[in-house]
Scaffold this motif. Structure first.
Motif, PDB file in Angstrom:
ATOM      1  N   ASP A   1     -75.972  16.256   9.287  1.00 58.21           N
ATOM      2  CA  ASP A   1     -77.075  16.040   8.346  1.00 58.21           C
ATOM      3  C   ASP A   1     -76.525  15.776   6.947  1.00 58.21           C
TER       4      ASP A   1
ATOM      5  N   ALA B   1     -74.833  12.318   6.865  1.00 58.02           N
ATOM      6  CA  ALA B   1     -75.803  11.225   6.869  1.00 58.02           C
ATOM      7  C   ALA B   1     -76.446  11.084   5.494  1.00 58.02           C
TER       8      ALA B   1
ATOM      9  N   LEU C   1     -76.397   7.801   3.146  1.00 56.53           N
ATOM     10  CA  LEU C   1     -77.620   7.133   2.689  1.00 56.53           C
ATOM     11  C   LEU C   1     -77.651   7.012   1.166  1.00 56.53           C
ATOM     12  N   TYR C   2     -77.170   8.060   0.486  1.00 62.66           N
ATOM     13  CA  TYR C   2     -77.088   7.964  -0.976  1.00 62.66           C
ATOM     14  C   TYR C   2     -76.179   6.808  -1.380  1.00 62.66           C
TER      15      TYR C   2
ATOM     16  N   VAL D   1     -75.493   4.083   0.396  1.00 61.00           N
ATOM     17  CA  VAL D   1     -76.164   2.803   0.666  1.00 61.00           C
ATOM     18  C   VAL D   1     -77.131   2.463  -0.472  1.00 61.00           C
ATOM     19  N   ALA D   2     -77.959   3.463  -0.850  1.00 61.10           N
ATOM     20  CA  ALA D   2     -78.917   3.228  -1.940  1.00 61.10           C
ATOM     21  C   ALA D   2     -78.173   2.838  -3.206  1.00 61.10           C
TER      22      ALA D   2
ATOM     23  N   ILE E   1     -76.912  -0.805  -3.158  1.00 55.51           N
ATOM     24  CA  ILE E   1     -77.959  -1.805  -3.413  1.00 55.51           C
ATOM     25  C   ILE E   1     -78.256  -1.892  -4.905  1.00 55.51           C
TER      26      ILE E   1
ATOM     27  N   GLY F   1     -80.820   1.860   6.095  1.00 51.48           N
ATOM     28  CA  GLY F   1     -80.344   3.001   5.319  1.00 51.48           C
ATOM     29  C   GLY F   1     -81.143   3.182   4.049  1.00 51.48           C
ATOM     30  N   ALA F   2     -81.337   2.076   3.317  1.00 53.88           N
ATOM     31  CA  ALA F   2     -82.096   2.171   2.074  1.00 53.88           C
ATOM     32  C   ALA F   2     -83.520   2.613   2.355  1.00 53.88           C
TER      33      ALA F   2
ATOM     34  N   VAL G   1     -84.621   4.432   4.886  1.00 53.96           N
ATOM     35  CA  VAL G   1     -84.634   5.856   5.225  1.00 53.96           C
ATOM     36  C   VAL G   1     -84.489   6.682   3.947  1.00 53.96           C
ATOM     37  N   PHE G   2     -83.595   6.234   3.071  1.00 56.96           N
ATOM     38  CA  PHE G   2     -83.420   6.939   1.798  1.00 56.96           C
ATOM     39  C   PHE G   2     -84.747   7.004   1.046  1.00 56.96           C
TER      40      PHE G   2
ATOM     41  N   ILE H   1     -85.399  10.741   2.411  1.00 53.46           N
ATOM     42  CA  ILE H   1     -84.487  11.565   1.620  1.00 53.46           C
ATOM     43  C   ILE H   1     -85.036  11.819   0.221  1.00 53.46           C
ATOM     44  N   SER H   2     -85.329  10.719  -0.482  1.00 50.07           N
ATOM     45  CA  SER H   2     -85.744  10.909  -1.860  1.00 50.07           C
ATOM     46  C   SER H   2     -86.849   9.930  -2.243  1.00 50.07           C
TER      47      SER H   2
ATOM     48  N   THR I   1     -82.585  19.219  12.382  1.00 50.52           N
ATOM     49  CA  THR I   1     -82.267  18.958  10.977  1.00 50.52           C
ATOM     50  C   THR I   1     -82.998  17.680  10.555  1.00 50.52           C
ATOM     51  N   ARG I   2     -82.964  17.429   9.246  1.00 47.98           N
ATOM     52  CA  ARG I   2     -83.652  16.244   8.738  1.00 47.98           C
ATOM     53  C   ARG I   2     -83.076  14.969   9.360  1.00 47.98           C
ATOM     54  N   TRP I   3     -81.748  14.953   9.470  1.00 53.21           N
ATOM     55  CA  TRP I   3     -81.110  13.768  10.035  1.00 53.21           C
ATOM     56  C   TRP I   3     -81.460  13.580  11.502  1.00 53.21           C
ATOM     57  N   GLN I   4     -81.435  14.711  12.273  1.00 47.94           N
ATOM     58  CA  GLN I   4     -81.820  14.605  13.690  1.00 47.94           C
ATOM     59  C   GLN I   4     -83.245  14.085  13.820  1.00 47.94           C
TER      60      GLN I   4
END
Lengths: 294, 306, 269
Positions: A7, A10, A14-15, A17-18, A21, B106-107, B109-110, B114-115, B201-204
């Protein structure tokens, strides 16, 4: 690796990747603005381009871009409103409507170069309009119509059906109700969409190289007779736009300062598009507030 | 006689306005349909002439790799092998989609998982700005940054499929990302809470539940991006090298359907074989765009069934 | 809920020499696609009276009301058969101009739907479209209709504020004012108070009571006390049919049909 670690990993990826961009956009903008802005001056914005030596400007191209945009919007906006009204108000659920929707979807996903080639074949050759502002404006109309139409339809659908019933119950026709009640209420959405569409049109080049042409004959800015060939208003003259100019000098330009001119022109183009985006947001919000204010 | 009854039995001004308005709107929508039909008709009639009037074999057109429509081969038939362009177009399309997909997903999902706050405040505008940048600007940057960069690493000219891929990657990234975001936002939030409540978890949760549920929408976004890449003309034309040859590798000059079209259509005579052959490429482009459209519909339908 | 017989029906007779009928339906049927929602309703409505249509939700009372000025025409796949007699014309026929007809049979809806225009423009918009441009007449029209709708005193100082800025009850009265500015013969109201608080509701009810001197009013309501308070006649709808139609007093005190009795005494609905 346990799930907790996965987790964390990942999230880290992802941070990244963001971040990448954001870095891409920042470096794109940074590159264009740092390379281009130093080159942008009043002289650059107003003087004609030169073919062989350095020091050419983009004055005519800039004018052409705005003039073409204006003409294209003047042609496409009424058609898009009419078509959007049809889809939102009159279209019944049947195969004809399905056919219409499919057509619009196909048109919106067509590569703009195909639209340009169609314009070349039909407007330039078949209708004998030649490489001209008019051919270009018509090609841009074809390019712009599907998105504008969809935007009008969506904006009209946002307005609750009870507004239409209110008009109908007073003995007004659906058309009068839509034109005088629903459209004014849907205006913020419609205007936002139009300005965004304008930004797209402003940067378009592929649809124009074989319709509006790739040459920018000298213009006499004191001659406002639309029938005179040197007049800026003449719609039958060829008109290279800013976007086409950038493509042209990069693919076959022989100016010694081609890179600097393209950077300057790109900076102007990007700033114009940014401006369209900002204005679209601002105008939309502003109008929306005005419509709903007490 | 009752005036109200009289009035009701006549046709009112509103009825006339309604009829006229309906006709106007029908005319506008009809115009769009006619334009679409016109595009297909004109491009097809030109593009099919290569096969019907000039006698070029369709199979040869698709599989031969020598593109010189002005020259006849040993058997006296014109050499219009579109394979180099077909390979070039598909090459840049697939490669750019393959690179863009993980970034876009990825972006997305972010931004959704995530945020959401940073997503909405920063990434959203960034992506909208990227969509708005005109393609010639991408081409210019490709030409002045990407091509020299590739040249300095791999040698040669720097023009080629790799440069085209890089440019297209940045161009389709915002398209795919925003559609992936829409797909992820459409996943009901109780999917997430149910999975999290089970101790995932969040990722799972994201990987096994949310992404799975959003797959059709994400696929649609990827196909949209591919359609855009396949049809992009000028940006690619500026960096690919424009040599109608089968590419030996990713950094040798190549060409795409669109690049040959943009550089060639003005230099050939209408009605000649050279010109008709280009229209055949345009027809191929049109059909591919139709194909992407059908794929998007098909994915949409499959997604609904689930 | 019990199942009641749809053949057990009582529709009162009107003495057509002394009681003027403003509008009357004859065997009115409404179809949504193949589904028949209203099964042959024949009701006369007396002029200058208030008639309530009551019944459980889904009983077809609103659908029936909306058919009278053909608002159902706007819904895809809806078909209305039978006659609607108004001024000796069947207005449910193709040779009647529905727009002209709706000027005389107005409607007020369940949810207040003022236009996103000023109060003044809300009222004058339609009359202007129909050719009335005399400023003085328009001003008078605004004042009269707002007074009739009991809204004048609250808004007269700022007629140019947006109709959307009004409270629910005020907005509904603006909609009533907008409808009566057209000076219709008949006013159809589709649960006009259902979205309002009790105080606004009673103001709207008072408004309706004063309007019946000039207008024939047909009102759909799910509020039985309201029907009992304001209406002269009441029709009870059940499962797409009007089962009982009588003076309001009789409906609420001595109903003739079992279903009506159960409904007004609160056994279902």
């Amino acid at each position: 690796m346990n799930p907790k670690q996965a987790d964390k990993l990942a999230t880290g990826v992802l941070y990244t990747v963001a971040g990448i961009i954001i870095v891409i956009l920042a470096s794109l903008l940074g590159f264009i603005l740092f390379q281009g802005l130093p080159h942008v001056s009043w002289h650059f914005l107003t003087s004609p381009a030169s073919t062989f030596e350095a020091g050419g400007g983009i004055g005519i191209q800039l004018f052409n871009s705005f003039y073409l945009l204006l003409l294209a919007m003047v042609i496409s906006v009424p058609i898009a409103i009419g078509a959007g009204i049809y889809l939102a108000e009159y279209a019944k659920k049947n195969w004809i409507t399905d056919l219409i929707r499919t057509s619009i979807e196909i048109l919106s996903s067509l590569p703009s170069v195909v639209v340009g080639l169609f314009g070349f074949l039909v407007f330039v050759l078949q209708f004998k309009m030649g490489f001209s502002i008019l051919s270009g404006a018509l090609a841009l109309t074809v390019f712009n119509l599907p998105l504008l139409t969809r935007n009008v339809e969506d904006s009209l659908r946002q307005i609750h059906f009870t507004q239409r019933e209110a008009g109908l119950a007073l003995g007004l026709s659906r058309w009068e109700t839509v034109v005088h009640v629903v459209i004014p209420e849907a205006l913020p959405g419609i205007i936002t969409g139009m300005i965004l569409g304008a930004g797209r049109v402003f940067g378009e080049a592929a649809a124009l190289i074989y319709t509006a042409g790739q040459s920018a004959p000298a213009l006499d800015f004191t001659n406002w007779n639309p029938l005179n060939i040197a007049s800026p208003l003449n719609i039958f003259r060829p008109a290279e736009t800013l976007a086409v100019h950038i493509w042209k000098i990069n693919s076959e330009g022989i100016q010694p300062d081609a890179a600097a001119v393209s950077a300057g022109a790109s900076a102007v183009l990007i700033l114009a598009v940014l401006l369209f985006n900002l204005v679209a947001r601002y105008a939309g919000n502003r109008l929306y507030k005005k419509m709903t204010a007490s | 006689m009752d005036p109200i009854r009289e009035a009701m039995l006549k046709r009112s001004r509103s009825a006339k306005l309604e009829r006229r308005g309906r006709l106007i709107s029908l005319f506008c929508i009809g115009l769009i349909v006619v334009i679409v039909a016109g595009i297909f008709y004109f491009v097809a009639s030109k593009g099919l002439a290569t096969f019907f009037s000039d006698g070029v074999n369709l199979w040869d057109f698709l599989t031969h790799s020598v593109w010189s429509p002005g020259v006849k081969d040993a058997h006296g038939s014109p050499q219009v092998g579109a394979l180099p362009m077909i390979v070039g177009s598909f090459g840049v399309t697939f490669l750019s989609a393959i690179i863009a997909t993980p970034f876009a997903v990825g972006a997305a999902v972010f931004m959704t998982e995530i945020s959401p706050k940073v997503g909405r405040k920063i990434l959203q505008p960034v992506i909208e700005l990227l969509v708005g940048i005109p393609s010639v600007v991408y081409g210019f940057i490709g030409l002045s940054v990407v091509v020299p960069f590739i040249r300095s690493i791999f040698g040669g000219t720097g023009f080629g499929i790799l440069a085209g891929t890089f440019v297209l990657f940045v161009m389709i990234l915002p398209t795919v990302t925003s559609m992936a975001v829409d797909a992820l936002r459409a996943v009901p939030s109780h999917y997430r809470s149910a999975s999290l409540a089970l101790g995932a978890t969040r990722w799972q949760t994201t990987w096994r539940v949310v992404l799975r549920a959003a797959t059709p929408g994400i696929l649609t976004g990827i196909v949209f991006g591919m359609a855009r890449a396949f049809g992009e003309a000028l940006a690619v034309q500026m960096v690919i090298g424009n040599a109608a040859l089968l590419p030996n590798n990713l950094v040798s000059p190549a060409s795409t359907l669109t690049s040959v079209l943009t550089s060639g259509i003005g230099n050939t005579v209408m009605g000649s074989l050279e010109n008709n052959a280009l229209w055949s490429l345009a027809l191929l482009l049109l059909l591919m765009s139709l194909f992407f459209n059908i794929m998007i519909r098909w994915i949409g339908k499959k997604g609904e069934l689930k | 809920m019990d199942n009641y017989s749809l053949d057990d029906i009582f529709i009162r007779d009107f003495d057509r020499k002394t009681q003027e009928i403003a509008v009357e339906t004859e065997d009115l049927r409404v179809f949504y696609g193949d589904n028949e929602a209203i099964h042959g309703v024949s009701l006369p409505f007396e002029r200058y009276k208030i008639t309530s249509l009551i019944g459980a939700s889904g009983s077809g009372k609103s659908t029936f009301l909306r058919s009278i000025n053909r608002m159902n025409d706007n819904i895809d796949g809806t078909r209305v058969t039978g006659k609607i007699m108004y001024r000796d014309v069947d207005i449910n026929s193709d040779n009647v101009d529905i727009y002209e007809m709706r000027k005389h049979i107005g409607m007020v809806f369940q949810r207040p739907n003022p236009f996103a225009k000023s109060i003044y423009d809300n009222i004058t918009f339609a009359p202007k479209r129909f050719g009335e441009h005399d400023k003085q007449k328009l001003d008078e029209m605004v004042e009269t209709s707002l007074k009739q709708a009991a809204l004048w005193d609250q808004v007269k100082d700022d007629l140019h504020q947006s109709g959307l800025s009004l409270s629910g009850g005020q907005a509904q009265r603006l909609c009533i004012a907008r409808a009566i500015a057209m000076q219709p013969d008949i006013l159809l109201l589709d649960e006009p108070a259902s979205a309002l608080d009790p105080i606004s509701t009673s103001t709207v009810e008072e408004t309706l009571m004063t309007l019946k001197d000039q207008y024939t009013i047909i009102i759909v309501t799910h509020n039985m006390q309201q029907a009992a308070r304001i209406s002269d006649y009441t029709a009870f709808f059940y499962s797409g049919k009007a089962l009982e139609y009588d003076e309001t007093r009789k409906i609420f005190t001595r109903p003739k049909i079992k279903a009506t009795e159960d409904y007004v005494s609160g056994h279902f609905g």
